[in-house]
Design an enzyme around this catalytic site. Structure first.
Site, PDB file in Angstrom:
ATOM      1  CG  HIS A  96      43.372  40.078  44.972  1.00  0.00           C
ATOM      2  ND1 HIS A  96      43.576  41.341  44.480  1.00  0.00           N
ATOM      3  CD2 HIS A  96      43.974  39.223  44.106  1.00  0.00           C
ATOM      4  CE1 HIS A  96      44.270  41.265  43.347  1.00  0.00           C
ATOM      5  NE2 HIS A  96      44.526  39.986  43.103  1.00  0.00           N
ATOM      6  CD  GLU A 177      48.437  38.683  43.414  1.00  0.00           C
ATOM      7  OE1 GLU A 177      48.380  37.917  42.463  1.00  0.00           O
ATOM      8  OE2 GLU A 177      47.433  39.064  44.038  1.00  0.00           O
TER       9      GLU A 177
HETATM   10  P1  PGA Z   1      47.992  39.752  37.014  1.00  0.00           P
HETATM   11  O1  PGA Z   1      47.032  39.669  38.288  1.00  0.00           O
HETATM   12  O2  PGA Z   1      48.409  38.344  36.673  1.00  0.00           O
HETATM   13  O3  PGA Z   1      47.147  40.389  35.950  1.00  0.00           O
HETATM   14  O4  PGA Z   1      49.158  40.589  37.403  1.00  0.00           O
HETATM   15  C1  PGA Z   1      47.300  38.821  39.352  1.00  0.00           C
HETATM   16  C2  PGA Z   1      46.289  39.044  40.440  1.00  0.00           C
HETATM   17  O5  PGA Z   1      45.843  40.168  40.636  1.00  0.00           O
HETATM   18  O6  PGA Z   1      45.909  38.071  41.137  1.00  0.00           O
END
Ligand code: PGA
Length: 265
Positions: A96, A177
């Protein structure tokens, strides 16, 4: 190829034990009648086991660990191992950006975690995404150029998968992401769904070069970054997006269940 959508709630460092039990119970009830989608939650570690036990013997709501260390036991202070988490989780979030950015995870540790999770039968959910810096320096129409973003995430993918056994190559979920789209650490903007789909398609193509067409056709690629009940349908409609990694919006059971509904077949 049919890919069952997957929606994961990443609770990060939020909730008390009481709130966690309440939220998990509400999600469990909320998804009881929903089919055609797989759902997992990633509570803070000390709540994961008691909350899992409080839900009783059910298989519908799965659990993910937000992070763990490779191995079973060892002289490491302040962590738990994937081996210890085996009885409790189906998935492990690996790489992450909040861990990459604070230098808690390097390409090498991400690779070691991914391989160890696979070895123990926990499916890693590998997060890749271009950083805010790239967004702000090279922005073009409000986002990094496709080429720059793509080279950044392919490098993360390649390094994470280095040395993965042939037989483990399919045991993986990838999350695209873009760091600039994460609600708390980014710019507050979610990625345009068509753009997220394009990046997911590029990731699938890149994965095909590493793992072959067949596996690339069956691997699930999620989108993460400010997913909400209001925008989930637009992501769910994209052919290369097979679910979502949800942060902030997963802390509210109603919002989270609405998101899940949008992804269900
Ligand atoms: P968010 O976070 O949906 O609050 O943008 C996603 C994540 O960090 O996995």
């Amino acid at each position: 190829m049919a890919r069952t959508p997957l929606v994961i709630g990443n609770w990060k460092m939020h909730t008390t034990l009481e709130e966690a039990a309440h939220l998990a119970g509400a999600v469990k009830r909320g998804i009881a009648e929903i089919t055609g989608v797989e759902v997992a939650i990633a509570p803070p570690l000390p709540w994961l086991v008691p909350v899992g036990l409080s839900l009783g013997s059910q298989k519908k709501l799965k659990f993910a660990v937000q992070d763990a260390s490779p191995g079973m036991v060892g002289p490491e202070t302040g962590t738990v191992s994937f081996g210890m988490m085996v009885p409790y989780v189906a998935y492990a979030i690996v790489g992450h950006s909040e861990r990459r950015l604070s230098n808690l995870d390097t390409h090498e540790t991400i690779n070691a975690k991914l391989r160890d999770a696979q070895k123990r039968g926990i499916t890693p959910v590998l997060c890749v995404g271009e950083f805010v810096q790239l967004y702000s320096q090279k922005r073009k129409r409000g986002r990094p150029t496709k080429l720059e973003a793509a080279s950044n995430i392919f490098m993360q993918l390649r390094k994470a998968l280095r040395g993965v056994k042939e037989s483990d190559l399919g045991k993986l979920v990838i999350t695209y992401e873009p760091v600039w789209a994460i609600s708390t650490s980014g710019t507050g903007q979610s990625a345009d769904p068509a753009y997220a789909n394009l990046m997911a398609r590029k990731l699938r193509r890149s994965y095909a070069r590493l793992a072959g067409q067949r596996r690339a056709g069956s691997i699930r690629i999620l989108y993460g970054g400010s997913v909400s009940a209001a925008n989930a349908a637009a992501y769910a409609a994209q052919p290369h997006i097979d679910g979502a990694l949800v942060g902030a919006a997963s802390l509210d059971a109603n919002n989270f269940v609405q998101i899940i509904q949008q992804f269900a077949w």
